[in-house]
Write an enzyme that holds these catalytic residues in place. Structure first.
Site, PDB file in Angstrom:
ATOM      1  N   TYR B 177       0.840  -1.196   0.000  1.00 42.80           N
ATOM      2  CA  TYR B 177       0.000   0.000   0.000  1.00 42.80           C
ATOM      3  C   TYR B 177       0.872   1.241   0.000  1.00 42.80           C
ATOM      4  CZ  TYR B 177       0.777   1.115   4.981  1.00 42.80           C
ATOM      5  OH  TYR B 177       1.325   1.455   6.181  1.00 42.80           O
ATOM      6  N   CYS B 178       0.236   2.386  -0.373  1.00 39.01           N
ATOM      7  CA  CYS B 178       0.970   3.638  -0.304  1.00 39.01           C
ATOM      8  C   CYS B 178       0.038   4.769   0.123  1.00 39.01           C
ATOM      9  CB  CYS B 178       1.715   3.938  -1.593  1.00 39.01           C
ATOM     10  SG  CYS B 178       0.751   3.820  -3.104  1.00 39.01           S
ATOM     11  N   ARG B 179      -0.102   5.807  -0.713  1.00 41.93           N
ATOM     12  CA  ARG B 179      -0.779   7.014  -0.220  1.00 41.93           C
ATOM     13  C   ARG B 179      -2.283   7.007  -0.402  1.00 41.93           C
ATOM     14  NH1 ARG B 179       3.983  10.225  -3.149  1.00 41.93           N
ATOM     15  NH2 ARG B 179       5.416  10.364  -1.388  1.00 41.93           N
TER      16      ARG B 179
END
Lengths: 218, 218
Positions: B177-179
């Site tokens: 996952y990221c932003r």
DNA sequence: CAAGTATTCAATACTTTTATTGAATACTTG
DNA sequence: CAAGTATTCAATAAAAGTATTGAATACTTG
């Protein structure tokens, strides 16, 4: 597609949609349509817009998938495309009214003028329904009432209010509501009724907020 | 104040606020700031903006109470003004991605290119935490991880991913996952890892969505 | 099918938003 | 306090959004 292109495409599209609702005239149209479908003429009557201008704004909303239209006889009827949008719109209103000082101030001034400062919210209303001593009053035009209304409400459109005064008991607590926080019908009703000595408050929100709340609690 | 004036004032104010976020550059800035505070320079590095232009957009957001700033040494750090706004912003994104066909298409094309079509959503993720065979991978820059991250996640910034490949087991399922939905780091991670033969999917959303969900469930 | 009505289209002038440029300010550090 | 860096300000030109006007279209009704 490279990362930069993807981002640009997404932010451009998002901005385009937001722009389509970032205009006072179009916001008012959205508010009208959240009461149910309306013809172009119906929208014009409720706003200060010319027909051509209203039509133009409606095209913008249509191109951005905010509203849809259907034609019947000579008339074109517009309505909001989905309850998902309505729910988003209400989130925006709620944020604006509570978090933007400038708007909160305008709203409070308006409510002060109309003696409707101590408004009831939807949660409070819930604890009141079924109570014999509470009368829930829908002061919108009767077409809108027929299209949908809060369970247990009685319809007395604002312009007929004076002729129905005798129907009300001064012992009951009256809760007046209309289209939503920006709608002034309920404010006027509170003003009129409280000057006549009735116990009356306005509902903070309106029919569409109640409807979305019902939908979301299922 | 008459009804018409009140309405005009409210819709004007509302439109003004919406306009301030109806611009691709400002939306990208908001997205950056939803990871935590950033200096003007930090924002410039992550976007395609010139310094003067970024500063100008930041002023617009500041005047509309979307962001606030504080000064430390030579630097000015900006951040979102409240979690209420973040929650509203995420509602907008969610609506746009699910209800606007054009944007949905762009997103699916992007995910297809990166083999990350079968994303995990936050609800599914919840059923997976604590599972020994699942590795939750945060591929944002480490500053952002330190500012806040999903419980149980491991931080390996995207640019260090290749040097850490040996740490992963091909038996475990990796969730990157990221932003948020528009962030491409997780897509890239999925692409790289799946080409090397790892079992990997991306999280549909990102850290800020998880955070708001936590806040709202309390 | 002619007359009337509702809506949209097209063209225009007007206003607002946006990016760019270069200068001004404010702060830190040697 | 001089030099360097970060940020903002101010002015401009280009682009986009908006309201107004009058004409065009589409439909209904007699």
């Amino acid at each position: 597609m490279k990362g930069r292109e993807f981002k640009d495409a997404m932010y451009d599209g998002l901005a385009k949609m937001l722009k389509s609702i970032s205009n006072p005239a179009r916001l008012e149209i959205i508010e009208m349509l959240s009461q149910g479908e309306k013809s172009v003429e119906g929208i014009v009557q409720a706003t200060n817009l010319t027909i051509a201008n209203a039509s133009q704004h409606l095209q913008v909303l249509k191109n951005n998938n905010i509203v849809k239209s259907r034609k019947e006889k000579q008339y074109v009827y517009y309505s909001l495309v989905s309850d998902d949008f309505l729910s988003l719109y209400q989130h925006v209103i709620k944020y604006a009214v509570h978090e933007i000082a400038e708007l909160e101030k305008i709203m409070n001034r308006q409510r002060e003028d109309n003696k409707s400062l101590n408004a009831v919210n939807l949660d409070e209303l819930e604890t009141m329904i079924g109570n014999e001593n509470v009368l829930l009053l829908d002061v919108r035009p009767s077409v809108e009432f027929e299209f949908g209304h809060i369970t247990g409400a009685v319809s007395i459109p604002m312009n007929e209010l004076m002729t129905h005064l005798k129907d009300f008991s001064k012992d009951k607590e009256i809760i007046a509501y209309c289209r939503g926080p920006f709608c002034v019908l309920a404010d006027e009703a509170v003003k009129v009724l409280s000057e006549k000595g009735y116990k009356v408050r306005r509902l903070d929100e309106g029919y569409p907020e109640w409807k979305i709340k019902q939908l979301e609690s299922n």
